[in-house]
Write a protein that holds these residues in place. Structure first.
Motif, short mmCIF file in Angstrom:
data_model
loop_
_atom_site.label_atom_id
_atom_site.label_comp_id
_atom_site.label_asym_id
_atom_site.label_seq_id
_atom_site.Cartn_x
_atom_site.Cartn_y
_atom_site.Cartn_z
N ASN A 256 0.99 -1.13 -9.54
CA ASN A 256 -0.01 -0.89 -8.48
C ASN A 256 -1.04 -2.01 -8.45
N LYS A 257 -1.51 -2.36 -9.62
CA LYS A 257 -2.54 -3.40 -9.73
C LYS A 257 -2.00 -4.76 -9.26
N ARG A 258 -0.76 -5.07 -9.73
CA ARG A 258 -0.18 -6.36 -9.33
C ARG A 258 0.05 -6.45 -7.82
N ASP A 259 0.60 -5.40 -7.25
CA ASP A 259 0.87 -5.38 -5.81
C ASP A 259 -0.41 -5.60 -5.01
N ARG A 260 -1.40 -4.82 -5.35
CA ARG A 260 -2.67 -4.93 -4.61
C ARG A 260 -3.27 -6.34 -4.73
N GLU A 261 -3.34 -6.85 -5.91
CA GLU A 261 -3.98 -8.15 -6.15
C GLU A 261 -3.21 -9.29 -5.50
N ALA A 262 -1.87 -9.28 -5.66
CA ALA A 262 -1.05 -10.38 -5.13
C ALA A 262 -1.13 -10.44 -3.61
N GLU B 164 0.84 -1.20 0.00
CA GLU B 164 0.00 0.00 0.00
C GLU B 164 0.88 1.26 0.00
N GLU C 59 0.33 -0.65 -13.74
CA GLU C 59 0.29 -2.11 -13.71
C GLU C 59 0.92 -2.65 -12.42
N ALA D 223 -3.31 -8.95 -1.58
CA ALA D 223 -4.69 -9.16 -1.11
C ALA D 223 -5.08 -10.63 -1.23
N GLN D 224 -4.68 -11.27 -2.33
CA GLN D 224 -5.00 -12.69 -2.53
C GLN D 224 -4.28 -13.56 -1.48
N LYS D 225 -3.02 -13.20 -1.21
CA LYS D 225 -2.27 -13.96 -0.20
C LYS D 225 -2.91 -13.82 1.17
#
Length: 391
Positions: free
Chosen positions: A170-176, A111, A168, A178-180
């Motif tokens: 930003n998107k990858r960091d958030r998704e990875a 974040e 991109e 958050a999924q973990k």
């Protein structure tokens, strides 16, 4: 267990009524003596039957107690295994909690990276707003030469690519992250649920353990009640034997009967001199309880002849609690000899025997772990060491 005590009280009461002595000066006849002896014998037989039933129940209780004790040990093993499982699961919970904490830290860092990139993009937007909006086409058209055009083109391309990469990333960091976090939270929930299930299983096992403890205590209490009945019956049997001794003495006083007048008693099993258990305090091999052994045990093959140790009157020739098939001979003067665990009997109550007469045959009836003769000498109803009498 009360029914056994009630039976014993009834039998005792009836027998004591039968054993009431005749009024002073009253001459009791042989017929009256025979009648009393016959009635006492019936009472003895009834008491023996009750005792055999109690012995069977006692054996069943002992077997059940052993089984339940084994079950208890198995429960202890299961409880220990369940405890080990809980410890292992707790370690998983601790590890998963630590992972979740680390993931939370990683999410926070992601974040922060997103926030930094957002600030970068916002700074560029503010700069464009401050300096006025200039399109990428204007920058290219203002080129002074072809070489300047190429430089401006590559520079603009780099800026656009950088902006795109920031978005991109930003998107990858958030998704990875958050999924973990979702995965770790789900894993923690599963492990916690598994712990709750195993904890419930352990509580159920411990509840069963308490039930087993109560059951074993109840079985032990019932065994103790039967033991009390056995002790009471033995005292009752001693009273019957004493009364029968008086009756036989009265009946035989005018007859020329063989009477023990002192001296050494004959060995009851000629040629068999080994003593496997003496007149000692010991652990009963059958009941496994501490006791005073009331006589001596002489091992011999089944069917070996048992001989009277001295002349006297047979006052008991039947099954006796603990002793199995038993012969008791009254020798007069308060002296009795007891011969227990016989396979079969060769005399009846009231028989007059001489020293050396065959009275029964070696067996393993009653509380016995093998073929042998249990030989007792009692003086005035109390067991005494037989060895001084037979040496």
């Amino acid at each position: 267990m009360n029914k056994w005590k009630r039976s014993l009280v009834v039998v005792s009461g009836l027998a004591l009524l039968l054993m009431s002595a005749p009024q002073e000066g009253y001459a009791i006849t042989d017929a009256e003596i025979d009648k009393r002896l016959d009635m006492i014998k019936k009472q003895e037989a009834e008491a023996a039957k009750k005792q055999q039933e109690a012995d069977k129940l006692k054996k069943d209780l002992a077997s059940k107690k052993v089984q339940e004790t084994n079950n208890m040990q198995e429960l202890w093993k299961q409880i220990e295994e369940q405890g080990n499982k809980l410890n292992a699961i707790q370690k998983q919970i601790d590890a998963t909690t630590a992972t979740l904490k680390q993931t939370g830290q990683e999410l926070q860092e992601a974040e922060q990276r997103v926030e930094t990139r957002d600030q970068l993009l916002k700074s560029r937007v503010r700069l464009m707003y401050t300096n006025g909006f200039v399109s990428y086409l204007d920058v290219l058209l203002e080129s002074t030469s072809f070489s300047d055009f190429l430089d401006r083109y590559h520079a603009l391309k780099s800026i656009v690519g950088q902006d795109k990469e920031i978005l991109e990333a930003n998107k990858r960091d958030r998704e990875a992250v958050a999924q973990k976090k979702v995965q770790v939270e789900a894993q923690l929930a599963q492990v916690q649920a598994l712990y709750a299930q195993n904890e419930l299983a352990k509580k159920e096992l411990m509840a069963k353990e308490k039930d087993k403890e109560v059951l074993i205590a109840s079985l032990a209490k019932q065994e103790q009640a039967i033991e009390e009945v056995s002790e009471e019956q033995e005292e009752f049997l001693k009273k019957l034997a004493a009364e029968k001794s008086k009756l036989w003495a009265e009946k035989n006083k005018n007859k020329k009967t063989a009477v023990y007048t002192g001296g050494q008693l004959k060995w009851p099993l000629p040629g068999r001199t080994t003593i496997s258990s003496g007149f000692i305090h010991r652990i009963n091999p059958v009941t496994k309880k501490s006791e005073n052994h009331k006589g001596i045990d002489i091992p011999a093959p089944a069917g070996t002849e048992i001989h009277a140790a001295a002349p006297g009157t047979v006052i008991i020739a039947q099954w006796v609690n603990g002793y199995g098939n038993t012969v008791v001979i009254d020798h007069g003067g308060g002296l009795e000899t007891w011969y227990g665990h016989a396979r079969s009997l060769a005399v009846e109550e009231g028989d007059q025997v001489k020293a050396g007469d065959v009275i029964s045959y070696v067996g393993s009836t009653g509380q016995s772990t093998g073929n042998h003769l249990h030989f007792e000498v009692r003086k005035n109803g109390e067991p005494t060491d037989p060895i001084p009498y037979v040496k």
